[in-house]
Design a protein around this motif. Structure first.
Motif, PDB file in Angstrom:
ATOM      1  N   ALA A  99       1.004  -1.168   0.017  1.00 51.13           N
ATOM      2  CA  ALA A  99      -0.055   0.030   0.225  1.00 51.13           C
ATOM      3  C   ALA A  99       1.056   1.481   0.363  1.00 51.13           C
ATOM      4  CB  ALA A  99      -0.623   0.191   1.141  1.00 51.13           C
ATOM      5  N   ARG A 100       1.989   1.147   0.535  1.00 53.64           N
ATOM      6  CA  ARG A 100       3.225   2.026   0.751  1.00 53.64           C
ATOM      7  C   ARG A 100       3.257   3.171  -1.091  1.00 53.64           C
ATOM      8  NH1 ARG A 100       9.296   2.521   2.143  1.00 53.64           N
ATOM      9  NH2 ARG A 100       9.206   4.697   2.176  1.00 53.64           N
ATOM     10  N   ALA A 101       3.122   4.056  -1.387  1.00 53.90           N
ATOM     11  CA  ALA A 101       3.498   4.781  -2.532  1.00 53.90           C
ATOM     12  C   ALA A 101       5.493   4.922  -2.343  1.00 53.90           C
ATOM     13  CB  ALA A 101       2.873   5.772  -2.772  1.00 53.90           C
ATOM     14  N   TRP A 102       5.769   3.701  -3.378  1.00 54.49           N
ATOM     15  CA  TRP A 102       7.343   3.891  -3.136  1.00 54.49           C
ATOM     16  C   TRP A 102       7.576   4.746  -4.302  1.00 54.49           C
ATOM     17  CZ3 TRP A 102       9.926   0.907  -0.401  1.00 54.49           C
ATOM     18  CH2 TRP A 102       9.838  -0.546   0.036  1.00 54.49           C
ATOM     19  N   LEU A 103       6.500   5.404  -5.546  1.00 52.21           N
ATOM     20  CA  LEU A 103       7.339   6.351  -6.419  1.00 52.21           C
ATOM     21  C   LEU A 103       5.997   7.543  -6.484  1.00 52.21           C
ATOM     22  CD1 LEU A 103       7.516   3.737  -9.109  1.00 52.21           C
ATOM     23  CD2 LEU A 103       9.475   4.816  -8.454  1.00 52.21           C
ATOM     24  N   PRO A 104       6.716   8.335  -6.390  1.00 53.75           N
ATOM     25  CA  PRO A 104       5.835   9.801  -7.183  1.00 53.75           C
ATOM     26  C   PRO A 104       4.772   9.657  -7.386  1.00 53.75           C
ATOM     27  CG  PRO A 104       8.159  10.607  -7.371  1.00 53.75           C
ATOM     28  CD  PRO A 104       8.460   9.291  -6.650  1.00 53.75           C
ATOM     29  N   ALA A 106       3.658  11.889 -10.184  1.00 50.66           N
ATOM     30  CA  ALA A 106       4.090  11.897 -11.481  1.00 50.66           C
ATOM     31  C   ALA A 106       5.301  10.954 -12.129  1.00 50.66           C
ATOM     32  CB  ALA A 106       5.187  13.013 -11.680  1.00 50.66           C
ATOM     33  N   VAL A 107       6.076  10.187 -11.131  1.00 47.18           N
ATOM     34  CA  VAL A 107       6.858   9.001 -11.672  1.00 47.18           C
ATOM     35  C   VAL A 107       6.229   7.449 -12.139  1.00 47.18           C
ATOM     36  CG1 VAL A 107       8.594   7.192 -11.655  1.00 47.18           C
ATOM     37  CG2 VAL A 107       8.907   9.896 -11.126  1.00 47.18           C
ATOM     38  N   ARG A 108       4.792   7.320 -11.410  1.00 46.72           N
ATOM     39  CA  ARG A 108       3.537   6.568 -10.942  1.00 46.72           C
ATOM     40  C   ARG A 108       3.034   7.406 -12.587  1.00 46.72           C
ATOM     41  NH1 ARG A 108       2.607   7.305  -6.200  1.00 46.72           N
ATOM     42  NH2 ARG A 108       0.312   8.069  -6.476  1.00 46.72           N
ATOM     43  N   ARG A 109       2.660   7.879 -12.738  1.00 44.09           N
ATOM     44  CA  ARG A 109       1.884   8.494 -14.086  1.00 44.09           C
ATOM     45  C   ARG A 109       2.692   7.905 -15.951  1.00 44.09           C
ATOM     46  NH1 ARG A 109      -0.298  12.445 -12.277  1.00 44.09           N
ATOM     47  NH2 ARG A 109       1.369  14.389 -12.969  1.00 44.09           N
TER      48      ARG A 109
END
Length: 142
Positions: A99-104, A106-109
């Motif tokens: 569940a943790r957001a490992w990537l920002p 904008a990068v995930r997009r």
């Protein structure tokens, strides 16, 4: 009462355990067997066998073999694109199973958009077969 969150957490734990187990088996095989050796049971690239050209994946097995033997230079020589993308692929995997957001955001997009990967792989596959860019072919950098 809280069966859904507990079930999701359990599924994530199982997924992480399966991925980690697979990685350990792969590391063991790559440490024990050399894909560069004559008669290696690691498969060759069917695309290269049929066309004589290097696909974007050519050299990945040999790059992983070099990495598990702590030879970063040789790994980069086998498939620089793959080696340079490994940290990103690891973060994407963690993003998918936790569940943790490992990537920002904008990068995930960008990185979770398959069009970026298809374009990058096509460009890399083309470049590594062009005259003057032989250093992108497997074993091109020594």
């Amino acid at each position: 009462m809280n069966a859904a969150p507990r079930s999701a957490s359990r599924n994530a734990t199982i997924a992480i355990a399966v991925v980690a187990s697979g990685a350990l088996v792969g590391i063991g095989l790559l440490r024990a067997f050399d894909p560069n050796a004559a008669g290696s049971w690691f498969p060759s690239c069917l695309f290269h066998d049929l066309t004589g050209l290097y696909c974007p994946g050519c050299g990945i097995t040999r790059a992983l073999h070099a990495l598990v033997h702590f030879d970063l230079r040789r790994a980069l020589a086998m498939n620089a694109f793959f080696v340079l993308c490994l940290p990103l692929l690891a973060a994407m995997t963690l993003q998918g199973v936790t569940a943790r957001a490992w990537l920002p955001k904008a990068v995930r997009r960008v990185v979770f958009d398959g069009r970026w990967w298809i374009g990058a792989l096509l460009v890399f596959g083309l470049l590594r077969n062009l005259p003057g860019l032989e250093w992108l072919a497997p074993g091109g950098i020594s």
